[in-house]
Design an enzyme around this catalytic site. Sequence first.
Site, PDB file in Angstrom:
ATOM      1  N   GLU A  93     -31.831 -69.275  -2.419  1.00  0.00           N
ATOM      2  CA  GLU A  93     -30.535 -69.236  -1.734  1.00  0.00           C
ATOM      3  C   GLU A  93     -29.933 -67.836  -1.739  1.00  0.00           C
ATOM      4  O   GLU A  93     -30.067 -67.120  -2.726  1.00  0.00           O
ATOM      5  CB  GLU A  93     -29.556 -70.076  -2.562  1.00  0.00           C
ATOM      6  CG  GLU A  93     -29.268 -71.426  -2.049  1.00  0.00           C
ATOM      7  CD  GLU A  93     -28.247 -72.106  -2.946  1.00  0.00           C
ATOM      8  OE1 GLU A  93     -28.643 -73.054  -3.614  1.00  0.00           O
ATOM      9  OE2 GLU A  93     -27.075 -71.667  -2.983  1.00  0.00           O
ATOM     10  N   CYS A 106     -24.734 -62.091  -1.798  1.00  0.00           N
ATOM     11  CA  CYS A 106     -25.104 -62.510  -3.150  1.00  0.00           C
ATOM     12  C   CYS A 106     -26.562 -62.973  -3.098  1.00  0.00           C
ATOM     13  O   CYS A 106     -26.893 -63.863  -2.317  1.00  0.00           O
ATOM     14  CB  CYS A 106     -24.191 -63.643  -3.607  1.00  0.00           C
ATOM     15  SG  CYS A 106     -24.670 -64.324  -5.198  1.00  0.00           S
ATOM     16  N   CYS A 113     -34.290 -70.814 -12.830  1.00  0.00           N
ATOM     17  CA  CYS A 113     -33.830 -70.000 -13.957  1.00  0.00           C
ATOM     18  C   CYS A 113     -34.136 -70.760 -15.240  1.00  0.00           C
ATOM     19  O   CYS A 113     -34.097 -71.981 -15.260  1.00  0.00           O
ATOM     20  CB  CYS A 113     -32.325 -69.749 -13.844  1.00  0.00           C
ATOM     21  SG  CYS A 113     -31.682 -68.686 -15.157  1.00  0.00           S
ATOM     22  N   CYS A 117     -27.842 -72.643 -18.595  1.00  0.00           N
ATOM     23  CA  CYS A 117     -26.377 -72.739 -18.674  1.00  0.00           C
ATOM     24  C   CYS A 117     -25.944 -74.131 -18.177  1.00  0.00           C
ATOM     25  O   CYS A 117     -26.413 -74.591 -17.132  1.00  0.00           O
ATOM     26  CB  CYS A 117     -25.720 -71.640 -17.846  1.00  0.00           C
ATOM     27  SG  CYS A 117     -26.211 -69.991 -18.357  1.00  0.00           S
ATOM     28  N   CYS A 120     -24.617 -74.959 -14.475  1.00  0.00           N
ATOM     29  CA  CYS A 120     -25.301 -74.292 -13.363  1.00  0.00           C
ATOM     30  C   CYS A 120     -26.424 -75.143 -12.787  1.00  0.00           C
ATOM     31  O   CYS A 120     -27.267 -75.668 -13.521  1.00  0.00           O
ATOM     32  CB  CYS A 120     -25.861 -72.963 -13.870  1.00  0.00           C
ATOM     33  SG  CYS A 120     -26.818 -72.091 -12.631  1.00  0.00           S
ATOM     34  N   CYS A 334     -23.501 -72.455  -7.047  1.00  0.00           N
ATOM     35  CA  CYS A 334     -24.703 -71.648  -6.904  1.00  0.00           C
ATOM     36  C   CYS A 334     -25.941 -72.489  -7.222  1.00  0.00           C
ATOM     37  O   CYS A 334     -25.993 -73.180  -8.222  1.00  0.00           O
ATOM     38  CB  CYS A 334     -24.576 -70.479  -7.873  1.00  0.00           C
ATOM     39  SG  CYS A 334     -26.105 -69.800  -8.408  1.00  0.00           S
TER      40      CYS A 334
HETATM   41  S1  SF4 Z   1     -25.633 -69.187 -14.661  1.00  0.00           S
HETATM   42 FE1  SF4 Z   1     -27.430 -70.279 -13.876  1.00  0.00          FE
HETATM   43  S2  SF4 Z   1     -28.641 -68.727 -12.843  1.00  0.00           S
HETATM   44 FE2  SF4 Z   1     -27.177 -67.644 -14.169  1.00  0.00          FE
HETATM   45  S3  SF4 Z   1     -28.269 -67.349 -16.114  1.00  0.00           S
HETATM   46 FE3  SF4 Z   1     -27.141 -69.267 -16.326  1.00  0.00          FE
HETATM   47  S4  SF4 Z   1     -28.617 -70.837 -15.703  1.00  0.00           S
HETATM   48 FE4  SF4 Z   1     -29.393 -68.895 -14.951  1.00  0.00          FE
END
Ligand code: SF4
Length: 350
Positions: A93, A106, A113, A117, A120, A334
Amino acid sequence: MEKTDIKSLTLPELKDLLHEMGEKPFRAGQLYQWMHEKLAASFDEMTNLSKELREKLKENCTYTTLRTVCVKISKIDDTRKYLFELNDGNVIESVLMRYKHGNSVCISSQVGCRMGCRFCASTLDGLERNLTPSEMLEQIYRIQRDTGERVSNVVVMGSGEPMDNYDNLIRFIRLLSGEGGLSISQRNITVSTCGIVPGIRKLAEEKLQITLALSLHAPNDEVRRELMPIARRYSLDEVMDACRYYFEKTGRRLTFEYSLVQGVNDNLDEARALVRLIKDQHGHVNLIPVNPIKERDYVRSGRQAIEAFKNLLEKSGINVTVRREMGKDIDGACGQLRKSFIDDERKEGE
Ligand code: SF4
């Protein structure tokens, strides 16, 4: 023999490659211009290169391009969310946001990832792979070609942890900001990290003038560990030391990103703790009303709580902004566009 990812090469590397192919050095300049300034979509567009050279390039090199799977356009502010397919079929994306000071894109730095987190969507399926420098560049190139408008700001804040793909990130920044390409000023490039301490320290040594944004999201280790697994590896003391080091080395003020989650990190005690944590740092706080994702039960803080949090920071002498929501009607946090695309494909497969 593995093909060369030609769009990830610097100009001197390109000169070497063409020399090996028996070509004159000035051809490297022409090729570089086609790729990074004229944003050619294929070797075939490079009409001042001989057909023979173009064929040789096709044989020996990969030319990174992205296929647009879908674009969501906001009726409110013309924010555009792109879902791109990479050459290997993975999807990523990118987002174009329009501000008074120019167009900002962005980009993603990884497919998925692995940082985990809690708030996210990008991490829900883990990390698939790193993006190459050319794949990071191409997100910007593709959007600039699509709109016909210049991109003036870039934020590496989409899916992925940039420091987890460090070498490709640095190469990407140098190609993006160097001469002969889009030449975007390093001051207009922001890299966001969840707080990988060795990465921050290494980045400080690179002699770059980019802005570093730290995803802080909590004023103490306890709450931070709950939200971000990386906080179990590096304490806030270590992260804050690394941020101070970054400022000392680069003179660049940092941005501290703080997503407000109702009942988790948004009360006034936490605001006071945040003041204590960053009062001797050079930077400002960007408050982000968290975008809920359906896989987690986090709720965005109410308007009053956000105002009260902001006021307390301001009164304590901290520079603070509340992130303006862009593309409210095409919302989704995101990584959500990609996630729902993958989920739909899975359902179809079943
Ligand atoms: S916010 Fe999402 S994309 Fe960014 S480091 Fe944490 S898990 Fe990874």
